[in-house]
Design an enzyme around this catalytic site. Structure first.
Site, mmCIF file in Angstrom:
data_model
loop_
_atom_site.group_PDB
_atom_site.id
_atom_site.type_symbol
_atom_site.label_atom_id
_atom_site.label_comp_id
_atom_site.label_asym_id
_atom_site.label_seq_id
_atom_site.Cartn_x
_atom_site.Cartn_y
_atom_site.Cartn_z
ATOM 1 N N LYS A 93 -8.251 18.152 -40.735
ATOM 2 C CA LYS A 93 -6.884 18.682 -40.752
ATOM 3 C C LYS A 93 -6.798 19.745 -41.850
ATOM 4 O O LYS A 93 -7.418 19.581 -42.906
ATOM 5 C CB LYS A 93 -5.859 17.575 -41.035
ATOM 6 C CG LYS A 93 -4.437 18.111 -41.156
ATOM 7 C CD LYS A 93 -3.412 16.998 -41.272
ATOM 8 C CE LYS A 93 -3.212 16.481 -42.685
ATOM 9 N NZ LYS A 93 -2.805 17.508 -43.664
ATOM 10 N N GLU B 7 -3.874 22.725 -43.699
ATOM 11 C CA GLU B 7 -2.462 23.113 -43.800
ATOM 12 C C GLU B 7 -2.287 24.607 -43.552
ATOM 13 O O GLU B 7 -3.099 25.416 -44.005
ATOM 14 C CB GLU B 7 -1.926 22.767 -45.202
ATOM 15 C CG GLU B 7 -1.898 21.291 -45.470
ATOM 16 C CD GLU B 7 -1.306 20.933 -46.838
ATOM 17 O OE1 GLU B 7 -0.726 21.819 -47.509
ATOM 18 O OE2 GLU B 7 -1.423 19.757 -47.226
ATOM 19 N N GLU C 198 5.587 18.423 -40.789
ATOM 20 C CA GLU C 198 6.082 17.690 -41.966
ATOM 21 C C GLU C 198 7.353 18.346 -42.512
ATOM 22 O O GLU C 198 7.425 19.570 -42.663
ATOM 23 C CB GLU C 198 5.008 17.650 -43.070
ATOM 24 C CG GLU C 198 5.517 16.925 -44.321
ATOM 25 C CD GLU C 198 4.449 16.553 -45.340
ATOM 26 O OE1 GLU C 198 3.265 16.776 -45.086
ATOM 27 O OE2 GLU C 198 4.847 16.028 -46.402
#
Ligand code: KIV
Length: 265
Positions: free
Chosen positions: A118, A120, A183
């Protein structure tokens, strides 16, 4: 939910989205918790760089290193049987250069035993997502409140720019991401993104309309005594239980009731 009987893959997650079956994800950072998470029937175990805060006691995720992430990913992968293990790329492991980004992503699979990574960012990291995907590394994107950009965002703040969020989501999907974490996004925006994407969205502080949810394990189990964001639901108070058990042990040793005859050879 009972234990999962088959290994969860990117194909499983796509199928779950098209069947409207919710995906459950949680973080873990070591073997015993990975075993517990597996027994809980969770689909994705994220070895999050949140370990910088909940395991290392730091105030942000920024200092977490590749070596630390690989170490924790290896511990988790050892305990995960069916859940998909996703390794979280730490700050500055993919930003500086493309070769470094692909090499570091590969380390999560090769040395850590993860099935995916993952990272960002939205449009800004699409070249990385494309290159990793072309190298055979499944990538989960992460947009909205991205903790590695805490200083740029001026704090851990909910992100509300709908146009930008939607564009980021569509771009990471086009770049080859198999899923995207949303998020700190208002629920109606997360719902629109989820409806427009073919890949599953996994929400944290993004409302109920995402294809799945993720929580930080230490927050949901009550092992983190720092301030909890509004989106956290505490499912257990393990911290309190641990404190009580330790007090009891200390008392037992000091008053001579432990060890008892049953603990002696
Ligand atoms: O590091 C982490 O645990 C994360 C989740 C909060 C999505 O990125």
């Amino acid at each position: 939910m009972s234990r999962i009987s088959k290994v969860v893959t990117v194909t499983t997650l796509m199928r779950m989205k098209s069947n409207g079956e919710k995906i459950v994800a949680v973080t873990a950072y070591d073997y015993p918790f990975a075993r517990l998470v597996e027994d809980g029937g969770i689909h994705i175990i994220l070895v999050g760089d949140s370990l910088g805060m909940v395991v290392q006691g730091r105030t942000s995720t920024l200092p977490v290193t590749m070596e630390e992430m690989i170490y924790h990913t290896r511990l988790v992968a050892r305990g995960a049987e069916h859940a998909m293990v996703v390794g979280d790329m730490p700050f500055m492991s993919y930003q500086a250069s493309m070769p470094e980004a692909v090499y570091n992503a590969g380390r999560f699979l090769k040395e850590g035993g993860a099935a995916a990574v993952k990272l960002e960012g939205g449009a800004a990291v699409c070249d990385r997502i494309r290159a990793m995907t072309e190298a055979g590394i499944p990538v989960q994107a992460h947009i909205g409140l991205t903790p590695q950009s805490v200083h740029q965002m001026g704090g851990f703040k909910v992100q509300r720019n709908e146009e930008r969020l939607l564009a980021d989501a569509l771009e990471v999907e086009a770049a080859g991401a198999f899923s995207v974490v949303l998020e700190g996004i208002p629920a109606p925006i997360a719902a629109k993104i989820t409806a427009q994407l073919k890949i599953p969205t996994i929400g944290i502080g993004a409302g109920p309309h995402c294809d799945g949810q993720v929580l930080v394990l230490h927050d949901m189990l009550g092992l983190n005594d720092r301030h909890q964001p509004k989106f956290v639901k505490q499912y257990a108070r393990l911290g309190e239980q641990a404190r009580e058990a330790l007090r009891q042990y200390a008392d037992d040793v000091q008053n001579g009731t432990f060890p008892g005859p049953e603990h002696c050879y």
